[in-house]
Motif scaffolding. Structure first.
Motif, PDB file in Angstrom:
ATOM      1  N   ARG A 122      -3.768   1.305  -5.677  1.00  0.00           N
ATOM      2  CA  ARG A 122      -5.101   1.523  -5.080  1.00  0.00           C
ATOM      3  C   ARG A 122      -6.174   0.746  -5.848  1.00  0.00           C
ATOM      4  O   ARG A 122      -7.078   0.171  -5.265  1.00  0.00           O
ATOM      5  CB  ARG A 122      -5.471   3.007  -5.087  1.00  0.00           C
ATOM      6  CG  ARG A 122      -4.728   3.816  -4.054  1.00  0.00           C
ATOM      7  CD  ARG A 122      -4.915   5.297  -4.347  1.00  0.00           C
ATOM      8  NE  ARG A 122      -3.846   6.055  -3.731  1.00  0.00           N
ATOM      9  CZ  ARG A 122      -3.993   6.803  -2.647  1.00  0.00           C
ATOM     10  NH1 ARG A 122      -5.169   6.909  -2.072  1.00  0.00           N
ATOM     11  NH2 ARG A 122      -2.973   7.454  -2.144  1.00  0.00           N
ATOM     12  N   LEU A 123      -6.039   0.764  -7.169  1.00  0.00           N
ATOM     13  CA  LEU A 123      -6.986  -0.005  -7.976  1.00  0.00           C
ATOM     14  C   LEU A 123      -6.773  -1.497  -7.760  1.00  0.00           C
ATOM     15  O   LEU A 123      -7.724  -2.271  -7.693  1.00  0.00           O
ATOM     16  CB  LEU A 123      -6.814   0.327  -9.464  1.00  0.00           C
ATOM     17  CG  LEU A 123      -7.269   1.724  -9.871  1.00  0.00           C
ATOM     18  CD1 LEU A 123      -6.916   2.010 -11.330  1.00  0.00           C
ATOM     19  CD2 LEU A 123      -8.784   1.854  -9.653  1.00  0.00           C
ATOM     20  N   CYS A 182       4.184   2.104  -4.825  1.00  0.00           N
ATOM     21  CA  CYS A 182       3.197   1.223  -5.448  1.00  0.00           C
ATOM     22  C   CYS A 182       1.920   1.982  -5.781  1.00  0.00           C
ATOM     23  O   CYS A 182       1.293   1.733  -6.807  1.00  0.00           O
ATOM     24  CB  CYS A 182       2.953  -0.001  -4.559  1.00  0.00           C
ATOM     25  SG  CYS A 182       4.363  -1.148  -4.622  1.00  0.00           S
ATOM     26  N   GLN A 183       1.561   2.954  -4.924  1.00  0.00           N
ATOM     27  CA  GLN A 183       0.396   3.793  -5.247  1.00  0.00           C
ATOM     28  C   GLN A 183       0.607   4.517  -6.573  1.00  0.00           C
ATOM     29  O   GLN A 183      -0.324   4.652  -7.376  1.00  0.00           O
ATOM     30  CB  GLN A 183       0.189   4.850  -4.161  1.00  0.00           C
ATOM     31  CG  GLN A 183      -0.286   4.291  -2.835  1.00  0.00           C
ATOM     32  CD  GLN A 183      -0.231   5.348  -1.746  1.00  0.00           C
ATOM     33  OE1 GLN A 183      -0.105   6.536  -2.017  1.00  0.00           O
ATOM     34  NE2 GLN A 183      -0.320   4.906  -0.509  1.00  0.00           N
ATOM     35  N   MET A 186       1.893   3.585  -9.064  1.00  0.00           N
ATOM     36  CA  MET A 186       1.741   2.669 -10.195  1.00  0.00           C
ATOM     37  C   MET A 186       0.397   1.942 -10.163  1.00  0.00           C
ATOM     38  O   MET A 186       0.230   0.906 -10.808  1.00  0.00           O
ATOM     39  CB  MET A 186       2.884   1.659 -10.193  1.00  0.00           C
ATOM     40  CG  MET A 186       4.221   2.268 -10.605  1.00  0.00           C
ATOM     41  SD  MET A 186       4.240   2.814 -12.322  1.00  0.00           S
ATOM     42  CE  MET A 186       4.282   1.227 -13.149  1.00  0.00           C
ATOM     43  N   ARG A 245       0.817  -1.216   0.000  1.00  0.00           N
ATOM     44  CA  ARG A 245       0.000   0.000   0.000  1.00  0.00           C
ATOM     45  C   ARG A 245       0.846   1.259   0.000  1.00  0.00           C
ATOM     46  O   ARG A 245       0.298   2.365   0.114  1.00  0.00           O
ATOM     47  CB  ARG A 245      -0.861   0.036   1.273  1.00  0.00           C
ATOM     48  CG  ARG A 245      -1.965  -0.983   1.367  1.00  0.00           C
ATOM     49  CD  ARG A 245      -2.958  -0.525   2.430  1.00  0.00           C
ATOM     50  NE  ARG A 245      -3.682   0.642   1.987  1.00  0.00           N
ATOM     51  CZ  ARG A 245      -4.149   1.598   2.806  1.00  0.00           C
ATOM     52  NH1 ARG A 245      -3.939   1.535   4.093  1.00  0.00           N
ATOM     53  NH2 ARG A 245      -4.815   2.635   2.327  1.00  0.00           N
TER      54      ARG A 245
END
Ligand SMILES: Cc1cc2nc3c(=O)[nH]c(=O)nc-3n(C[C@H](O)[C@H](O)[C@H](O)COP(=O)(O)O)c2cc1C
Ligand code: SF4
Ligand code: FES
Lengths: 508, 158
Positions: B92-93, B86-87, B89, B82
């Protein structure tokens, strides 16, 4: 012909194991080296030829037959051919000290380490007094590479000066910041360098026991460190009477348990003692009353890793890199939405723009960059107007940003900065140790207030409230968790106010 | 949740093996969790007795750290990163997709006991995000299709 395919976390995460199996199926036993840190090219296959080591990447198992064919005829005709690995501009332009050995060979092979100047620093250190070692570290200008940039030599001097039967060397390998993997790369690509630095630290201050506090999110590093330690013990670089010197140093890896705050040094010590990771008030400094109340050196992986080359090549060589008071090299970690992410070791002073444009080649998505977060989750979001800032501790501090551990996370123009600000507060809710109210409760309120602002509820008053909350957190928190969570929040508000109008692009 | 006699015995043995280690509690909890899958309530008294701590202290430590579970978990643990890289990229989806396809929220286990879903804050794979950890394997550039494939490789789950 020798083949190399890394056993590093990112290489494995990109399919290196399947590539290794495909090579084996074709009758080739590859060396499992460490990564060079050019992560967008992983899995990076290297082949030792008469012209030196040539590279192919990123390869998948399906590519192996055609690569083997091309090697029989004309290697450069293959689509994935990258040329001699040390001529790839990304790598060739770096100033690698800490990562000089990364990727060259099997990281846990002791012969390989020694063939590449390994343990030369230790051998020198064994001929010196503790004070002489500490003096070299001081002269090098080495500053803590974990984030706070405190001079390493001064910390060591404090521990050396303490009169105590028992002292400890603790390596902070908690590397919790998003966008960072420099410690991991050292541990996975060159673990003996860290071990050597810790032994030297023990000799310097008179400590006979060391611990590496490793985050549990790093299973590959855990495995490799344990193998390396076992072999170093067998070869008598660790344990009693090291290389016949009469000196002793024991080393053990201890796993964290998924708490970001345990990267803070006093919380880490509590955790090592088997307690909740509650931050301790300072003073007393860990150097004076650290682990189990004894004088303790707590240093980051990169700080300790730098020690062996300082001892081997002399303080001056290290000191000659860098700018101003930021001496030596910086391990830049380029991550997030970036085309060419990886580890870039350079002398201090390169600008952020040079890193993301020249090395990174822009975003992975191909869209424009919108914001860059430097220094982990407590670092500010920087808009384009600040990208020409040189990467130097003082220059970053001057714009209320921080280099921290050197992590750079790039966001493209679809990023919703209100959602990022909210996440900063949310992260603080999840990871606060709970000792101070402004951090523990303030962050919960912070999430609520940002939600109200974005929902356009009593906007002006809630904006004032958010700033007040940030003030309280900054002033009333014991450590940087609560004290710096406002940095990403305030920078998002200052530079991307339109995202807080309820018409943001994100999904939060 | 009760434990069987084998589990009880292995906890007693592990406490015995660890009790002279300085700062033994975290290594011991990791060892128990490795053996039993979680740290059962009934382990607390044994640990407290063996390490000379109060039960409250042991409880306090277990609850402080995200890693330690006090309930049985699925046969597989899937962690979704999280954190910020990574967000940037699209994690969140990805997390929304994971929760929907598995029909569970974070810290929950699928009804068939196959998969426990957990959040994680950075796996050190931030140059090839989004990152997911499946048991001890970290996987790079996980989009929704790749996630479905990973779940299918675990034998699927409802
Ligand atoms: C919230 C917080 C998290 C931290 N996380 C880390 C970390 O993961 N790794 C690290 O080396 N230092 C971390 N630090 C800094 C340590 O407290 C400490 O300064 C460092 O271990 C000292 O080593 P150095 O002087 O070699 O950098 C953190 C500090 C704070 C306040
Ligand atoms: S600021 Fe937060 S994390 Fe730091 S000591 Fe206070 S409560 Fe703990
Ligand atoms: S932020 Fe996801 S792996 Fe680092």
């Amino acid at each position: 012909m020798r083949f190399f395919i890394p056993q590093d976390t990112t290489a494995l995460a990109c399919g290196a194991e399947a590539v290794a199996r495909a090579l084996q199926a074709a009758g080739v036993e590859p060396v499992r080296n460490g990564s060079r840190g050019m992560f967008w090219l992983e899995p990076l296959l290297e082949v030792e030829t008469e012209q030196g080591r040539i590279a192919f990447g990123p390869v998948s198992s399906k590519d192996i037959p055609s690569i083997l064919d091309a090697l029989e005829t004309e290697a450069s005709s293959h689509d994935l051919y990258l040329g001699p690995v040390d001529q790839i501009a990304y790598l060739a332009s770096q100033q690698r000290l800490t990562y000089a050995r990364a990727g060259l060979g099997d990281p846990v092979c002791l012969n390989n380490y020694q063939a590449l100047n390994g343990f030369n620093g230790l051998k020198k250190a064994l001929t010196l007094t503790g004070q002489q070692i500490v003096d070299q570290v001081k002269d090098s200008g080495l500053r803590g590479r974990g984030g706070a940039a405190f001079p390493a030599g001064i910390k060591w001097q404090t521990v050396l000066n303490c009169n105590s039967e028992q002292k400890y060397i603790v390596c902070n390998a908690d590397e919790g910041d998003s966008g960072t993997f420099a410690d991991r790369l050292v541990m996975e690509a060159d673990p003996y360098q860290l071990i050597e630095g810790m032994i030297i630290a023990g000799l310097a201050v008179g400590a006979t026991q060391g611990y590496i506090y490793l985050r549990s999110e790093y299973p590959v590093a855990h495995k490799l460190l344990n193998i390396a330690i076992e072999r170093a013990v067998e070869a008598n670089f660790l344990g009693e009477n090291i290389q016949g010197s009469g000196k002793t140093f024991h080393l053990e890896v201890r796993l964290g348990a998924g708490a970001y705050i345990c990267g803070e040094e006093t919380s880490l010590l509590e955790s090592l003692e088997g307690k909740r990771g509650m931050v301790r008030a300072k003073p007393p400094l860990p150097a004076i009353e650290g682990l189990f109340g004894k004088p303790t050196v707590v240093n980051n992986v990169l700080t300790l890793a730098a020690i062996s080359s300082i001892l081997e090549q002399g303080a001056e060589t290290y000191q000659n890199f860098g700018m101003g008071r930021s001496r030596g090299t910086l391990a830049i970690q380029l991550a997030g939405n970036i085309k060419c992410g990886g580890l870039i070791e350079l002398a201090f002073g390169v600008t952020l723009r040079e890193v993301v444009e020249d090395y990174g080649q822009g975003t992975y998505s191909g869209r424009p960059i919108r914001a860059i977060q430097v220094g982990g989750p407590l670092g500010a979001f920087l808009p384009e107007s600040q990208w020409d800032t040189p990467m130097d501790y003082e220059a970053f501090a001057a714009i209320k940003a921080m280099i921290g551990h050197g992590g750079i996370v790039v966001f493209d123009d679809t990023a919703d900065m209100a959602a990022q600000a909210r996440f900063a507060m949310e992260f603080c809710v999840v990871e606060s140790c709970g000792k101070c109210t402004p951090c523990r409760i303030g962050s919960v309120r912070g999430v609520e207030v940002i939600d109200r602002i974005v929902a356009n509820e009593d906007r002006d008053n809630n904006l004032i409230l958010l700033h007040d909350l940030c003030d309280t957190m900054e002033m009333g928190s014991l450590c940087a968790m609560g004290g710096m969570t406002p940095f990403p929040v305030r920078s998002a508000l200052a530079h991307f106010p339109q995202d807080f109008t309820g018409q943001g692009l994100g999904d939060n | 949740m009760d434990i069987n006699q084998n589990e009880q015995q292995s906890i007693i043995d592990l406490v015995d093996q660890h009790k002279d280690l300085p700062g033994a509690l975290l290594p011991l909890l990791h060892a128990i969790q490795g053996e039993v899958g979680y740290v059962p309530d009934s382990a607390v008294a044994i640990i407290a007795g063996g390490l000379n701590l109060s039960r409250a202290e042991v409880h306090g430590v277990i609850s402080f750290y995200h890693d330690f579970k006090t309930q049985p978990v699925g046969r597989n643990t899937v962690q979704i990163c999280r954190a910020e890289a990574c967000q940037s990229m699209g994690s969140r989806l990805l997390e929304a997709h994971a929760k929907e396809t598995l029909g569970i929220d974070y810290h929950q286990t699928t009804a068939d006991g196959n998969i426990t879903l957990e959040p994680v804050y950075c796996l050190g794979n931030c140059a090839c995000s989004p990152s997911v950890r499946v048991n001890d394997d970290i996987v790079a550039r996980v989009d929704q299709d790749r996630f479905d494939e990973l779940v299918a490789n675990l034998g699927g789950s409802q």
